[in-house]
Write a protein that holds these residues in place. Structure first.
Motif, PDB file in Angstrom:
ATOM      1  N   TYR A   1      -7.318   5.933   6.098  1.00 55.77           N
ATOM      2  CA  TYR A   1      -7.765   5.209   7.293  1.00 55.77           C
ATOM      3  C   TYR A   1      -7.475   5.987   8.578  1.00 55.77           C
ATOM      4  CZ  TYR A   1      -2.801   3.901   7.179  1.00 55.77           C
ATOM      5  OH  TYR A   1      -1.428   3.950   7.135  1.00 55.77           O
TER       6      TYR A   1
ATOM      7  N   ARG B   1      -2.949  -3.266  -6.389  1.00 51.62           N
ATOM      8  CA  ARG B   1      -1.754  -2.778  -5.685  1.00 51.62           C
ATOM      9  C   ARG B   1      -0.593  -3.750  -5.866  1.00 51.62           C
ATOM     10  NH1 ARG B   1      -3.399   0.069   0.017  1.00 51.62           N
ATOM     11  NH2 ARG B   1      -3.989   2.026  -0.942  1.00 51.62           N
TER      12      ARG B   1
ATOM     13  N   ASP C   1      -0.094  -9.067  -1.537  1.00 49.52           N
ATOM     14  CA  ASP C   1      -1.162  -8.148  -1.129  1.00 49.52           C
ATOM     15  C   ASP C   1      -2.485  -8.768  -1.570  1.00 49.52           C
ATOM     16  OD1 ASP C   1      -1.141  -4.738  -0.499  1.00 49.52           O
ATOM     17  OD2 ASP C   1      -3.018  -5.791  -0.940  1.00 49.52           O
ATOM     18  N   THR C   2      -3.488  -8.629  -0.732  1.00 44.35           N
ATOM     19  CA  THR C   2      -4.809  -9.162  -1.086  1.00 44.35           C
ATOM     20  C   THR C   2      -5.438  -8.362  -2.218  1.00 44.35           C
ATOM     21  OG1 THR C   2      -5.607  -7.840   0.750  1.00 44.35           O
ATOM     22  CG2 THR C   2      -5.365 -10.202   1.158  1.00 44.35           C
TER      23      THR C   2
ATOM     24  N   GLN D   1       5.303  -3.558  10.943  1.00 42.14           N
ATOM     25  CA  GLN D   1       5.137  -2.099  11.042  1.00 42.14           C
ATOM     26  C   GLN D   1       4.435  -1.725  12.349  1.00 42.14           C
ATOM     27  OE1 GLN D   1       5.527   0.950  10.386  1.00 42.14           O
ATOM     28  NE2 GLN D   1       6.632   0.988   8.435  1.00 42.14           N
ATOM     29  N   LYS D   2       4.594  -0.477  12.736  1.00 41.43           N
ATOM     30  CA  LYS D   2       3.849   0.086  13.862  1.00 41.43           C
ATOM     31  C   LYS D   2       2.466   0.481  13.378  1.00 41.43           C
ATOM     32  CE  LYS D   2       3.038   3.947  13.382  1.00 41.43           C
ATOM     33  NZ  LYS D   2       2.231   4.730  12.345  1.00 41.43           N
TER      34      LYS D   2
ATOM     35  N   GLY E   1       0.804  -1.221   0.000  1.00 40.21           N
ATOM     36  CA  GLY E   1       0.000   0.000   0.000  1.00 40.21           C
ATOM     37  C   GLY E   1       0.837   1.272   0.000  1.00 40.21           C
ATOM     38  N   PHE E   2       0.290   2.318   0.630  1.00 35.01           N
ATOM     39  CA  PHE E   2       0.884   3.657   0.622  1.00 35.01           C
ATOM     40  C   PHE E   2       2.364   3.679   1.024  1.00 35.01           C
ATOM     41  CE2 PHE E   2       1.976   7.307   3.351  1.00 35.01           C
ATOM     42  CZ  PHE E   2       1.933   8.326   2.414  1.00 35.01           C
ATOM     43  N   PHE E   3       2.712   2.989   2.119  1.00 36.14           N
ATOM     44  CA  PHE E   3       4.070   3.143   2.660  1.00 36.14           C
ATOM     45  C   PHE E   3       5.060   2.127   2.096  1.00 36.14           C
ATOM     46  CE2 PHE E   3       7.267   3.504   6.143  1.00 36.14           C
ATOM     47  CZ  PHE E   3       7.463   4.874   6.038  1.00 36.14           C
TER      48      PHE E   3
ATOM     49  N   GLN F   1      -3.161   8.478   3.580  1.00 36.41           N
ATOM     50  CA  GLN F   1      -3.539   7.420   4.530  1.00 36.41           C
ATOM     51  C   GLN F   1      -4.971   7.684   5.023  1.00 36.41           C
ATOM     52  OE1 GLN F   1       0.480   8.389   6.530  1.00 36.41           O
ATOM     53  NE2 GLN F   1       0.032   6.363   7.327  1.00 36.41           N
TER      54      GLN F   1
ATOM     55  N   ILE G   1       3.817  -4.886   6.160  1.00 36.53           N
ATOM     56  CA  ILE G   1       3.559  -3.438   5.967  1.00 36.53           C
ATOM     57  C   ILE G   1       2.056  -3.227   5.769  1.00 36.53           C
ATOM     58  CG2 ILE G   1       4.508  -1.357   4.898  1.00 36.53           C
ATOM     59  CD1 ILE G   1       6.448  -3.223   3.323  1.00 36.53           C
ATOM     60  N   THR G   2       1.272  -3.922   6.578  1.00 33.14           N
ATOM     61  CA  THR G   2      -0.178  -3.738   6.563  1.00 33.14           C
ATOM     62  C   THR G   2      -0.565  -2.891   7.771  1.00 33.14           C
ATOM     63  OG1 THR G   2      -0.516  -5.709   7.896  1.00 33.14           O
ATOM     64  CG2 THR G   2      -0.442  -6.023   5.505  1.00 33.14           C
TER      65      THR G   2
ATOM     66  N   ASN H   1      10.602   3.368  13.489  1.00 30.48           N
ATOM     67  CA  ASN H   1      11.730   3.973  12.789  1.00 30.48           C
ATOM     68  C   ASN H   1      12.079   5.395  13.217  1.00 30.48           C
ATOM     69  OD1 ASN H   1       9.168   4.486  11.699  1.00 30.48           O
ATOM     70  ND2 ASN H   1      10.011   5.204   9.774  1.00 30.48           N
TER      71      ASN H   1
HETATM   72  P1  NAD Z   1      -2.277   0.851   3.321  1.00 30.43           P
HETATM   73  O1  NAD Z   1      -3.659   0.567   3.799  1.00 30.43           O
HETATM   74  O2  NAD Z   1      -2.084   1.886   2.267  1.00 30.43           O
HETATM   75  O3  NAD Z   1      -1.598  -0.492   2.774  1.00 30.43           O
HETATM   76  C1  NAD Z   1      -1.734  -1.716   3.439  1.00 30.43           C
HETATM   77  C2  NAD Z   1      -1.810  -2.804   2.376  1.00 30.43           C
HETATM   78  O4  NAD Z   1      -1.857  -4.052   3.045  1.00 30.43           O
HETATM   79  C3  NAD Z   1      -3.072  -2.724   1.495  1.00 30.43           C
HETATM   80  O5  NAD Z   1      -2.707  -2.686   0.136  1.00 30.43           O
HETATM   81  C4  NAD Z   1      -3.849  -3.992   1.860  1.00 30.43           C
HETATM   82  O6  NAD Z   1      -4.555  -4.551   0.764  1.00 30.43           O
HETATM   83  C5  NAD Z   1      -2.730  -4.915   2.330  1.00 30.43           C
HETATM   84  N1  NAD Z   1      -3.173  -5.981   3.247  1.00 30.43           N
HETATM   85  C6  NAD Z   1      -3.939  -5.870   4.362  1.00 30.43           C
HETATM   86  N2  NAD Z   1      -4.098  -7.060   4.955  1.00 30.43           N
HETATM   87  C7  NAD Z   1      -3.414  -7.958   4.198  1.00 30.43           C
HETATM   88  C8  NAD Z   1      -3.191  -9.353   4.303  1.00 30.43           C
HETATM   89  N3  NAD Z   1      -3.721 -10.093   5.306  1.00 30.43           N
HETATM   90  N4  NAD Z   1      -2.438  -9.969   3.369  1.00 30.43           N
HETATM   91  C9  NAD Z   1      -1.900  -9.247   2.355  1.00 30.43           C
HETATM   92  N5  NAD Z   1      -2.079  -7.914   2.191  1.00 30.43           N
HETATM   93  C10 NAD Z   1      -2.826  -7.281   3.107  1.00 30.43           C
HETATM   94  O7  NAD Z   1      -1.436   1.190   4.616  1.00 30.43           O
HETATM   95  P2  NAD Z   1      -0.072   2.046   4.666  1.00 30.43           P
HETATM   96  O8  NAD Z   1      -0.402   3.489   4.705  1.00 30.43           O
HETATM   97  O9  NAD Z   1       0.878   1.526   3.668  1.00 30.43           O
HETATM   98  O10 NAD Z   1       0.431   1.686   6.157  1.00 30.43           O
HETATM   99  C11 NAD Z   1       0.845   0.387   6.488  1.00 30.43           C
HETATM  100  C12 NAD Z   1       1.420   0.428   7.899  1.00 30.43           C
HETATM  101  O11 NAD Z   1       2.561   1.275   7.874  1.00 30.43           O
HETATM  102  C13 NAD Z   1       0.470   1.027   8.942  1.00 30.43           C
HETATM  103  O12 NAD Z   1       0.517   0.251  10.112  1.00 30.43           O
HETATM  104  C14 NAD Z   1       0.999   2.429   9.175  1.00 30.43           C
HETATM  105  O13 NAD Z   1       0.799   2.907  10.501  1.00 30.43           O
HETATM  106  C15 NAD Z   1       2.460   2.223   8.912  1.00 30.43           C
HETATM  107  N6  NAD Z   1       3.182   3.441   8.520  1.00 30.43           N
HETATM  108  C16 NAD Z   1       4.368   3.640   9.122  1.00 30.43           C
HETATM  109  C17 NAD Z   1       5.102   4.759   8.833  1.00 30.43           C
HETATM  110  C18 NAD Z   1       6.422   4.933   9.522  1.00 30.43           C
HETATM  111  O14 NAD Z   1       7.094   5.939   9.375  1.00 30.43           O
HETATM  112  N7  NAD Z   1       6.839   3.948  10.325  1.00 30.43           N
HETATM  113  C19 NAD Z   1       4.620   5.705   7.928  1.00 30.43           C
HETATM  114  C20 NAD Z   1       3.405   5.449   7.301  1.00 30.43           C
HETATM  115  C21 NAD Z   1       2.689   4.305   7.609  1.00 30.43           C
END
Ligand code: NAD
Ligand code: 89Y
Length: 340
Positions: free
Chosen positions: A163, A38, A33-34, A93-94, A10-12, A161, A70-71, A122
Motif C-alpha cells: 500500500y 490473516r 481482522d476482516t 498505530q501511526k 497484517g504485515f506489522f 507493505q 494495527i490497521t 515508536n
Molecule cells: P496491513 O495492510 O498489512 O495490515 C492491516 C490489517 O488490518 C489487514 O489484515 C486488514 O485486513 C486489517 N483491517 C483493516 N481494517 C480492519 C477493520 N476495520 N477491522 C479489522 N481488521 C481490519 O498493514 P501493516 O503493514 O500491518 O500496517 C498497519 C499499520 O502499522 C499502518 O498504519 C502502518 O503505517 C503501521 N506500521 C507501523 C510501523 C512502525 O514502526 N510504527 C511499521 C510498519 C507499519
C-alpha cells in the motif's frame, strides 16, 4: 493483568504480538481482522483462539481493558471511536489519521470516554534514539540550537507493505512522521515548516524524497531529510541518524548505532546498538525492540495514571507537521503550524 484485543493481523501485527508476550502487566485475549486468512494464520501462530472478523462484536463479547489498533490509517477513526464508545483504553498505530479533522475527533472521543489514547509512535522509543534524547534532556550538550535528523535508504519497503507504493502520499506520511516526531522530542514544538519533495522511483505514486526545514517555538531550527531512493552501502535501514548542536557540545547518532558526544574538545563514543530480541530479525530489530518499549510504556502509564508520551493529544502536533510539510511542498511556501 490488563487484557487487550488486537484489531489488524497484517504485515506489522506479528511484532506487536511478539512484544505483548514480553510486556509486564498485559496479555492479548482476542484478535480481530476482516480477512479470515490473516486472522487464522496470526491466531494460530500466537495461540489466540478468541477470533473475530468484526471489531464491534469483539468489543461487545470480550472483557477487554484496551484495544491495540494495527490497521492502516483509513480505518483508524471509526475503530478509535468504536473503542472509545465501548469504554476501552486505546493504542492506535501511526499515521494516527488521514487528516487533522479526523485526528481531533479521535482525541475528543477518547477524552469524552475518559480513556487513555496512545499513538504507536515508536521511533522515539528506539533504544539508540532514546539514549540520544535522554542525553540531550540531561543537559549533556547544553541547550540545543540545531538538529539534523536524517533517514536515507534504498530498502525495499514495498514488498512487505504494498500500500506504500499506491497512495498519493508516501514518505512524509509513512516515515517522515517518525523523524518529525523524534525532532519534536529533541527540540520541542515547531512554529513554521518549509518542505520540498520529489518522486524518484517511477514505480510508486507518492513522494519518496523529502527535505524539511523546521523553525521551533524556541527560535532554533532543524532539518529533517528523508529518502527511500538512496543507494548506500552499508544500507542503514531503519536507522535515523542525528546531529544535534548545543551551546555546550554536540551529539551525533551515526550509522551503525554509534553515539558520539563532543564536549570540551573531547569525544565520548558509545555503541548503542539495539538488543536483538529472541523473535527479532535484522535489520528490523531496531524497530521491533521499540515496539516492546512503547507497549511497556503504555502499561506503565495506565498503572501510574499518567499520560503516555505520545498520547493522541501530543500526536496532533506531529500530525500537524506532516500536514504542514505537504502544504508547504505543494504551494512552495513556508507554513505556520498554528494556521492548520
Ligand atoms: P496491513 O495492510 O498489512 O495490515 C492491516 C490489517 O488490518 C489487514 O489484515 C486488514 O485486513 C486489517 N483491517 C483493516 N481494517 C480492519 C477493520 N476495520 N477491522 C479489522 N481488521 C481490519 O498493514 P501493516 O503493514 O500491518 O500496517 C498497519 C499499520 O502499522 C499502518 O498504519 C502502518 O503505517 C503501521 N506500521 C507501523 C510501523 C512502525 O514502526 N510504527 C511499521 C510498519 C507499519
Ligand atoms: O511503515 C513504516 C514505518 O512505520 O517504519 C518503517 C516502515 O515500515 C516503512 O517505511
Amino acid at each position: 493483568m490488563l487484557r487487550g484485543g488486537i484489531i489488524g493481523a497484517g504485515f506489522f501485527a506479528a511484532n506487536h504480538l511478539n512484544g505483548w508476550r514480553m510486556v509486564d502487566g498485559a496479555e492479548i485475549a482476542a484478535l480481530c481482522d476482516t480477512d479470515t486468512g490473516r486472522l487464522s494464520t496470526m491466531g494460530d501462530q500466537f495461540g489466540i483462539t478468541r477470533r473475530y472478523t468484526d471489531a464491534a462484536q469483539m468489543l461487545a463479547e470480550e472483557e477487554l481493558d484496551f484495544v491495540d489498533i494495527i490497521t492502516t490509517a483509513p480505518s483508524h477513526r471509526p475503530l478509535v471511536e468504536l473503542a472509545a464508545s465501548s469504554g476501552k483504553h486505546i493504542i492506535c498505530q501511526k499515521p494516527f489519521a488521514e487528516n487533522l479533522t479526523d485526528a481531533r475527533a479521535m482525541v475528543a472521543a477518547a477524552q469524552t470516554a475518559g480513556k487513555t489514547l496512545m499513538v504507536h509512535e515508536n521511533f522515539r522509543w528506539q533504544s539508540p534514539v532514546r539514549t540520544a534524547i535522554n542525553e540531550i534532556r540531561a543537559g549533556m550538550i547544553g541547550t540545543p540550537f540545531f538538529c539534523r535528523a536524517s533517514f536515507r535508504s534504498g530498502y525495499d519497503v514495498f514488498s512487505g507493505q504494498p500500500y506504500l507504493a499506491e497512495g498519493e502520499r508516501f514518505i512524509i506520511e509513512d516515515l517522515g512522521i517518525h523523524v518529525l516526531d523524534i525532532v519534536r522530542a529533541v527540540m520541542g514544538d515547531v512554529a513554521t515548516v518549509a518542505a520540498h519533495t520529489n518522486r524518484i522511483n517511477p514505480k510508486i505514486r507518492g513522494e519518496d524524497v523529502a527535505t524539511i526545514l523546521l523553525s521551533h517555538d524556541s527560535g532554533m531550527s532543524s532539518v529533517v531529510d528523508c529518502s527511500y531512493a538512496t543507494q548506500r552501502s552499508p544500507e542503514t535501514f531503519p536507522q535515523t541518524l542525528l546531529e544535534v548542536d548545543g551551546d555546550r557540545g554536540s551529539l551525533y547518532l551515526k550509522a551503525g548505532y554509534r553515539l558520539e558526544i563532543h564536549t570540551n574538545g573531547e569525544v565520548e563514543t558509545r555503541d548503542v546498538s539495539p538488543e536483538l530480541l529472541s523473535w527479532a530479525e535484522r535489520p528490523w530489530h531496531n524497530i521491533q525492540e521499540s515496539v516492546l518499549s512503547i507497549q511497556q510504556h503504555f502499561c506503565d502509564c495506565l498503572r501510574d495514571g499518567r499520560q503516555p508520551e505520545t498520547s493522541g493529544t501530543d500526536n496532533l502536533k506531529t500530525l500537524t507537521l506532516v500536514e504542514a510539510a505537504y502544504l508547504s511542498a505543494s504551494e512552495a511556501r513556508t507554513v505556520e503550524t498554528n494556521h492548520l
